[in-house]
Design an enzyme around this catalytic site. Sequence first.
Site, PDB file in Angstrom:
ATOM      1  N   HIS A 163      61.219  93.645  38.371  1.00  0.00           N
ATOM      2  CA  HIS A 163      62.784  93.561  38.346  1.00  0.00           C
ATOM      3  C   HIS A 163      63.583  94.757  38.524  1.00  0.00           C
ATOM      4  CE1 HIS A 163      62.442  89.490  36.613  1.00  0.00           C
ATOM      5  NE2 HIS A 163      61.768  89.768  35.610  1.00  0.00           N
ATOM      6  N   ASP A 199      54.726  86.046  38.996  1.00  0.00           N
ATOM      7  CA  ASP A 199      55.305  86.097  37.521  1.00  0.00           C
ATOM      8  C   ASP A 199      56.332  84.935  37.467  1.00  0.00           C
ATOM      9  OD1 ASP A 199      55.972  88.559  35.542  1.00  0.00           O
ATOM     10  OD2 ASP A 199      57.602  87.187  35.798  1.00  0.00           O
ATOM     11  N   HIS A 201      59.185  84.916  36.557  1.00  0.00           N
ATOM     12  CA  HIS A 201      60.707  85.281  36.800  1.00  0.00           C
ATOM     13  C   HIS A 201      60.646  85.924  38.299  1.00  0.00           C
ATOM     14  CE1 HIS A 201      60.063  85.828  32.368  1.00  0.00           C
ATOM     15  NE2 HIS A 201      61.266  85.270  32.601  1.00  0.00           N
ATOM     16  N   ASP A 288      53.118  85.248  32.574  1.00  0.00           N
ATOM     17  CA  ASP A 288      54.031  84.445  31.831  1.00  0.00           C
ATOM     18  C   ASP A 288      54.343  82.925  32.463  1.00  0.00           C
ATOM     19  OD1 ASP A 288      55.163  85.660  34.074  1.00  0.00           O
ATOM     20  OD2 ASP A 288      56.804  86.697  32.667  1.00  0.00           O
TER      21      ASP A 288
HETATM   22  C1  SP5 Z   1      58.521  91.214  33.698  1.00  0.00           C
HETATM   23  C2  SP5 Z   1      59.127  90.178  33.094  1.00  0.00           C
HETATM   24  O1  SP5 Z   1      58.543  89.076  32.732  1.00  0.00           O
HETATM   25  N1  SP5 Z   1      60.407  90.267  32.497  1.00  0.00           N
HETATM   26  C3  SP5 Z   1      61.088  89.143  32.098  1.00  0.00           C
HETATM   27  C4  SP5 Z   1      62.395  89.737  31.575  1.00  0.00           C
HETATM   28  C5  SP5 Z   1      63.133  88.666  30.786  1.00  0.00           C
HETATM   29  N2  SP5 Z   1      64.270  88.981  30.132  1.00  0.00           N
HETATM   30  C6  SP5 Z   1      64.968  87.794  29.309  1.00  0.00           C
HETATM   31  C7  SP5 Z   1      64.331  87.330  28.099  1.00  0.00           C
HETATM   32  C8  SP5 Z   1      65.073  86.234  27.405  1.00  0.00           C
HETATM   33  C9  SP5 Z   1      64.255  86.078  26.050  1.00  0.00           C
HETATM   34  N3  SP5 Z   1      64.506  84.743  25.881  1.00  0.00           N
HETATM   35  C10 SP5 Z   1      64.176  84.611  24.389  1.00  0.00           C
HETATM   36  C11 SP5 Z   1      63.657  83.424  23.984  1.00  0.00           C
HETATM   37  C12 SP5 Z   1      63.342  83.001  22.668  1.00  0.00           C
HETATM   38  N4  SP5 Z   1      63.103  81.718  22.321  1.00  0.00           N
HETATM   39 ZN    ZN Z   2      58.161  87.666  33.929  1.00  0.00          ZN
END
Ligand code: SP5
Ligand code: ZN
Length: 346
Positions: A163, A199, A201, A288
């Site tokens: 990211h 990944d 994301h 993930d």
């Molecule tokens: C590298 C990578 O996988 N980065 C991912 C970044 C995601 N950031 C946003 C996370 C949002 C967290 N949501 C929490 C949900 C809880 N149920």
């Molecule tokens: Zn990710």
Amino acid sequence: MITFYNHLHAQHQGKLEMFRGELVPCFEVPARADHVLAELQRRQLGTVQAPHSFDDAVLARIHSQRYLQFLQSAWADWVALDPANAQRDALPSVWPIRTLRSDIVPDNFAARMGLFSCDAGSPLTSGTWVAARMGADCALSAAQQLVQGARVAFALSRPPGHHAGADFFGGYCFLNNAALAAQYLRDNGCARVAVLDIDYHHGNGTQAIFYDRSDVFFASIHGDPRTEYPFYLGHADETGVGSGLGANLNLPLPRGTGFEDWYAALEHSLAGIARHGVEALVVSLGMDTFEGDPISGFRLQTADYLRVGERLKAAGLPTVLVFEGGYAVAEVGVNAVNVLEGFIRA
Ligand code: SP5
Ligand code: ZN
């Protein structure tokens, strides 16, 4: 297979991230990498080494000078604001969105944090720079192994990287390890390389870095940005610009996607990579996509990752694997090492 392990990764240890108006415990924790290392050693898959040291000039092939300067001194600047800050992580809270200027680097630290970041979910900590710096060395060392003739090498590091853009952090990422590896391969004899981002994301940082270039093909399979982080990039109509037109392939998939549909997207992206005629492959290996991941929505199972590794091997390219996300901490080691084992045994 050589694994380059970042033995300073735990120096980056965020406490809290912003989520729905609350500060919640970080998902991106040191135990993630510890589990992968333990599983690698348990199965005795190749050797684990410390990375070589690369010059800061190598980082500047991808990242802007003013961003690198910011990142290097950010913790000292944060603590200089107030000695009590040594006990808390730094998070941004203000950003230069459209109509505001990004060309002037503010003297105010909070303003600089916003200039060089894209979210409030990525705490900057006392050891963020040293951990990210050695993580970049791991990715560069893995790329160097390929240049020296290896067929595969693994960069086992955190924080993750995909990211992070040329001049911003976010999504738990600070230096773009996969982009650095791809650029290193380009600078050391590979005419064309591909980055395949699996990944959950979208790898917005990597895409943006190479968007106008044809020498680095970028393909990504990820949760649809209409609902999933990073939200503002990763749509199927993003195909590159200028000479990079046709060298960017996004395959967004809905929440709930299982292995069969995901694997079809993997085939599709590898076909695109094959058509581009690349000499090496960098994989942003996020775990993930696992069904048990606490912040993601795909449904891959542990055994599926063996097949992922086998399929990556079948692409027939020298391959750098770079560890990215994956937040089901207890399972991330077995899942990641399944990819490696599938690759090595195939
Ligand atoms: C590298 C990578 O996988 N980065 C991912 C970044 C995601 N950031 C946003 C996370 C949002 C967290 N949501 C929490 C949900 C809880 N149920
Ligand atoms: Zn990710």
